[in-house]
Design an enzyme around this catalytic site. Structure first.
Site, mmCIF file in Angstrom:
data_model
loop_
_atom_site.group_PDB
_atom_site.id
_atom_site.type_symbol
_atom_site.label_atom_id
_atom_site.label_comp_id
_atom_site.label_asym_id
_atom_site.label_seq_id
_atom_site.Cartn_x
_atom_site.Cartn_y
_atom_site.Cartn_z
ATOM 1 N N LYS A 1 -6.825 9.486 11.104
ATOM 2 C CA LYS A 1 -6.495 8.736 9.660
ATOM 3 C C LYS A 1 -7.363 9.794 8.913
ATOM 4 O O LYS A 1 -8.565 10.257 9.307
ATOM 5 C CB LYS A 1 -6.962 7.406 9.436
ATOM 6 C CG LYS A 1 -6.631 6.969 7.956
ATOM 7 C CD LYS A 1 -6.891 5.408 8.092
ATOM 8 C CE LYS A 1 -6.691 5.008 6.711
ATOM 9 N NZ LYS A 1 -7.083 3.507 6.560
ATOM 10 N N SER B 1 -3.524 0.278 4.562
ATOM 11 C CA SER B 1 -3.630 1.522 4.351
ATOM 12 C C SER B 1 -3.280 2.847 5.317
ATOM 13 O O SER B 1 -2.753 3.875 5.107
ATOM 14 C CB SER B 1 -4.834 1.967 3.566
ATOM 15 O OG SER B 1 -5.928 2.061 4.535
ATOM 16 N N SER C 1 -6.144 -2.884 7.000
ATOM 17 C CA SER C 1 -5.511 -1.369 7.375
ATOM 18 C C SER C 1 -5.067 -0.912 8.710
ATOM 19 O O SER C 1 -4.500 0.085 8.775
ATOM 20 C CB SER C 1 -6.265 -0.386 6.556
ATOM 21 O OG SER C 1 -5.817 -0.766 4.897
HETATM 22 N N1 GLN Z 1 -4.731 -3.775 2.120
HETATM 23 C C1 GLN Z 1 -5.975 -4.322 1.794
HETATM 24 C C2 GLN Z 1 -6.482 -3.168 0.464
HETATM 25 O O1 GLN Z 1 -5.651 -3.015 -0.542
HETATM 26 C C3 GLN Z 1 -6.951 -3.343 2.781
HETATM 27 C C4 GLN Z 1 -7.264 -2.139 2.867
HETATM 28 C C5 GLN Z 1 -8.059 -1.357 3.956
HETATM 29 O O2 GLN Z 1 -7.976 -2.362 4.987
HETATM 30 N N2 GLN Z 1 -8.448 -0.311 4.037
HETATM 31 O O3 GLN Z 1 -7.415 -3.432 -0.074
#
Ligand code: GLN
Length: 490
Positions: A82, A157, A181
């Site tokens: 990532k 994400s 994410s």
């Molecule tokens: N979808 C969540 C957010 O928008 C989680 C993001 C993440 O785990 N980085 O914050």
């Protein structure tokens, strides 16, 4: 020959490489070829590092040829990283324009561990900007598409890492999980992903989103592959002040035990508050079938109540923006990446113009929410209250774990939705994180493992397994047992 290599599990590839049936160079090249063939459409990678990956693969082959033992159980098996972990030999953008072309001066600890383990890094994967989002549509470099249906989102994400796995562009991947994410992208692409216990995977060189929640973790197509990667990346790091100085949990042994055994004596709690009529019906039926399977495996399944989980979303979306508003202040046009400057601007004007041009809409929204929540007069009412809720959620977990070993829920209330469907409705987007957020707020661990395809739309559904801090091995035992009983998806 090479086409087949991309369909194999990481554990199988590792054995073939270590017994020198195939070379790491062949395996790595097969994946690079696959990336060329399919990633034009999917956009899982922001940067492909073919030369470096092949050089790392050759080092592994040479070392094995010289009679050395493999550097790790996964030596020679390539991986997708990532784009939020720093890499000294390729760009790190975090999916943001503000870091376009930026190359970090040092490797993240996690990157170093991958290199030391002999794992070739194929490239950096697409993500929502600074890891804020649930669909990868907040990337400044265009969305990633879901390999199961390219009109749909791959989750976020870490949608790039999940899509790379699901499309056989990489047999292993790394994600980060601040609120889901790793797990939600795993769920919507029928792959496996674990958020390890907070403090067990180093955050040194992980570009911060919300520091009290962020945690790097392993992603794979099977529970065993994910466990093997988990043991490579976990471990104490003195350069991360929140790192836990304790031995790595025995997750590989647990995965092997789970895959061959039953679940007699394992107590599983179904979280009542994470089983709702507002979820997609196909998600609930898939989840209920998974729970029935756990019972068949001998687990003792009970319902448990965690009443404060209801407030997790509200608390998370105050705590995360608050930390974001502080962490992202470092992007000041002076130190990293983009700089908008017409030569006649003051330092303040350069900073404002750079941020206006470099940050996307969702990042700006969260910086503003966080700045507001932390401002004097509002701090106690917003940030302070959210911290109290965080404590109540941790207590709900503690109470539940007095009577069960793991908790389960759907990973996400929905299967992957259409690209564009929720981009103009941030609250609808946030709702997809409902089931994953409590684990991050408590600093615990959780895994998503595929539970089949939804009866209503034929798209992937994930089963979430949660466990207390420093009990990550429970996820793998239950996950592997369930995976073996479930059989292949499709
Ligand atoms: N979808 C969540 C957010 O928008 C989680 C993001 C993440 O785990 N980085 O914050």
């Amino acid at each position: 020959m090479t086409a087949d290599l991309t369909a194999l599990d990481a554990s199988v590839l590792a054995t073939k490489i270590h017994t020198r049936e195939v070379s790491s160079v062949e395996v790595t090249q097969a994946h690079l070829d696959r990336i060329v063939a399919v990633d034009g459409e999917l956009n899982a990678f922001l940067h492909v590092a073919g030369e470096q990956a092949l050089a790392a693969a050759k080092d592994v082959d040479d070392s094995l040829a010289a009679g050395n033992a493999p550097a790790s159980a996964l030596a020679g098996v390539p991986l997708a990283l990532k784009d939020v972990f720093t890499t000294a030999d390729m760009p790190t953008t975090c999916g943001s324009k503000i870091l376009e072309g930026w190359v970090a001066p040092y490797d993240a600890t996690l990157t170093t561990k991958l290199r030391e383990a002999g794992i070739p890094v194929l490239g950096k994967t697409n993500m929502d900007e600074f890891a804020m989002g649930s669909s990868t549509e907040n990337s400044a470099y265009g969305p990633t598409r879901n390999p199961w249906d390219t009109t749909r989102i791959p989750g976020g994400s870490g949608g790039g890492s999940a899509a790379a796995l699901a499309s056989n562009q990489a047999p292993l991947a790394i994600g980060t999980d601040t609120g889901g994410s790793i797990r939600q992208p795993a769920a919507v692409t029928a792959t496996v992903g674990t958020k390890p216990t907070y403090g067990t995977v180093s955050r040194f060189g992980l570009v911060a989103c919300a520091s009290s929640l962020d945690q790097g973790g392993p992603c794979g197509r099977t529970v065993l592959d994910t466990a093997l990667l988990h043991e490579v990346i976990a471990g104490y790091d003195p350069r991360d002040s929140t790192s836990i100085d304790a031995p790595v949990r025995p997750v590989v042994a647990a995965a092997r035990q789970g895959a061959t055994g039953d679940l007699k004596g394992v107590r599983v709690g179904v979280v009542k508050e994470l089983h709702s009529d507002s979820y997609q019906p196909g998600v609930i039926s898939s989840f209920d079938a998974a729970v029935a399977q756990l019972t068949e495996l001998g687990a003792e399944v009970v319902e448990v109540s965690c009443p404060n989980f209801e407030y997790a979303l509200a608390a998370y979306y105050l705590i995360l923006p608050s930390e974001v508003s502080s962490n992202l202040a470092r992007f000041d046009a002076m130190r990293y990446g983009l700089r908008v400057d017409d030569g006649n601007m003051s330092a303040d004007q350069v900073m404002a113009a750079t941020r206006a041009a470099g940050f996307g809409k969702e990042v700006k929204r969260r910086i503003m929410i966080g700045t507001y929540a932390l401002s004097s007069g509002y701090y106690d009412a917003y940030y302070g209250s959210a911290l109290k809720v965080r404590t109540l959620i941790a207590r709900d977990f503690d109470r539940a774990y007095e009577s069960v070993d793991v908790l389960v829920s759907p990973t996400s209330p929905f299967t992957p939705w259409k690209l564009g469907e929720k981009v103009d409705d941030p609250l609808a987007m946030y709702l997809s994180d409902l089931c994953t957020l409590p684990t991050n707020l408590a600093g615990h661990c959780a895994m998503s493992v595929p539970s089949g395809l939804s009866a209503d739309d034929g798209l992937p559904v994930g089963l979430q397994i949660m466990a207390p801090a420093m009990a990550d091995e429970r996820l793998y035992r239950v996950g592997a047992a369930y995976e073996a009983a479930r059989g292949p998806i499709k």
